[in-house]
Design a protein around this motif. Structure first.
Motif, PDB file in Angstrom:
ATOM      1  N   ALA A  16      41.774 -15.614 -22.067  1.00  0.00           N
ATOM      2  CA  ALA A  16      43.196 -15.843 -21.803  1.00  0.00           C
ATOM      3  C   ALA A  16      43.538 -17.336 -21.824  1.00  0.00           C
ATOM      4  O   ALA A  16      44.712 -17.697 -21.916  1.00  0.00           O
ATOM      5  CB  ALA A  16      43.579 -15.232 -20.456  1.00  0.00           C
ATOM      6  N   ASN A  18      43.667 -21.196 -23.415  1.00  0.00           N
ATOM      7  CA  ASN A  18      44.022 -21.710 -24.732  1.00  0.00           C
ATOM      8  C   ASN A  18      43.049 -22.825 -25.115  1.00  0.00           C
ATOM      9  O   ASN A  18      43.154 -23.940 -24.619  1.00  0.00           O
ATOM     10  CB  ASN A  18      45.459 -22.230 -24.692  1.00  0.00           C
ATOM     11  N   THR A  40      44.268 -14.154 -30.964  1.00  0.00           N
ATOM     12  CA  THR A  40      44.631 -13.437 -29.744  1.00  0.00           C
ATOM     13  C   THR A  40      43.617 -12.335 -29.507  1.00  0.00           C
ATOM     14  O   THR A  40      43.008 -11.816 -30.441  1.00  0.00           O
ATOM     15  CB  THR A  40      46.051 -12.832 -29.828  1.00  0.00           C
ATOM     16  N   ARG A 102      51.930 -11.244 -30.299  1.00  0.00           N
ATOM     17  CA  ARG A 102      50.821 -11.667 -29.441  1.00  0.00           C
ATOM     18  C   ARG A 102      50.551 -13.174 -29.570  1.00  0.00           C
ATOM     19  O   ARG A 102      50.248 -13.838 -28.590  1.00  0.00           O
ATOM     20  CB  ARG A 102      49.571 -10.853 -29.764  1.00  0.00           C
ATOM     21  N   ARG A 106      50.776 -15.931 -26.477  1.00  0.00           N
ATOM     22  CA  ARG A 106      49.639 -16.765 -26.068  1.00  0.00           C
ATOM     23  C   ARG A 106      49.915 -18.254 -26.261  1.00  0.00           C
ATOM     24  O   ARG A 106      49.547 -19.068 -25.433  1.00  0.00           O
ATOM     25  CB  ARG A 106      48.378 -16.381 -26.848  1.00  0.00           C
ATOM     26  N   TYR A 107      50.541 -18.610 -27.371  1.00  0.00           N
ATOM     27  CA  TYR A 107      50.691 -20.026 -27.712  1.00  0.00           C
ATOM     28  C   TYR A 107      52.110 -20.556 -27.476  1.00  0.00           C
ATOM     29  O   TYR A 107      52.390 -21.693 -27.817  1.00  0.00           O
ATOM     30  CB  TYR A 107      50.254 -20.257 -29.167  1.00  0.00           C
TER      31      TYR A 107
END
Length: 131
Positions: A16, A18, A40, A102, A106-107
């Motif tokens: 999870a 980065n 992801t 996704r 995430r980003y």
């Protein structure tokens, strides 16, 4: 259909985060191609996803042979995890949209969306690491 690979909570927590990642595929001559990527992880389906285009080397490598496999590796200092398994390149709009969704989650931004956008889906069968 096989069950998704279950990872420890420590592995899920690390995935999870980065961090820098690489994707390894095999060229038609069998030599490895390693590229920096963002990816992801979907623990429910056991899929690692990488956004790309069908013209990129990583996608062409996977499209060139049947039974294509790939590995994605996330590294942070001395911690790392590698996820491996069969990989497929898809331009199916629903799959691409899911990959974009996704990625953006995430980003915190949309991925580049050049012509020929595709998603690489790795059905993770093996995980190893130190996290």
């Amino acid at each position: 259909m096989t069950q998704p690979l279950l990872l420890s909570s420590a592995a899920e927590d690390f995935l999870a985060e980065n961090h820098l990642c690489t994707l390894t595929t095999l060229r038609p001559d069998g030599s490895p191609h390693v590229a920096p990527v963002r990816f992801t992880w979907d623990g429910e389906s056991g899929l690692a996803r990488v956004m790309t285009t069908v013209t990129r080397r990583k996608a062409r490598n996977l499209l060139a042979g049947s039974g294509a496999r790939a590995a994605v590796c996330q590294v942070a200092g001395g911690r790392w995890i590698t996820l491996e398994g069969p990989a497929a390149v898809s331009t199916d709009p629903a799959r691409v949209v899911e990959g974009i969704r996704r990625y953006a989650k995430r980003y915190w931004s949309q991925p580049p969306q050049p012509p020929g956008l595709a998603v690489i889906e790795i059905s993770v069968e093996r995980a190893m690491g130190l996290y």
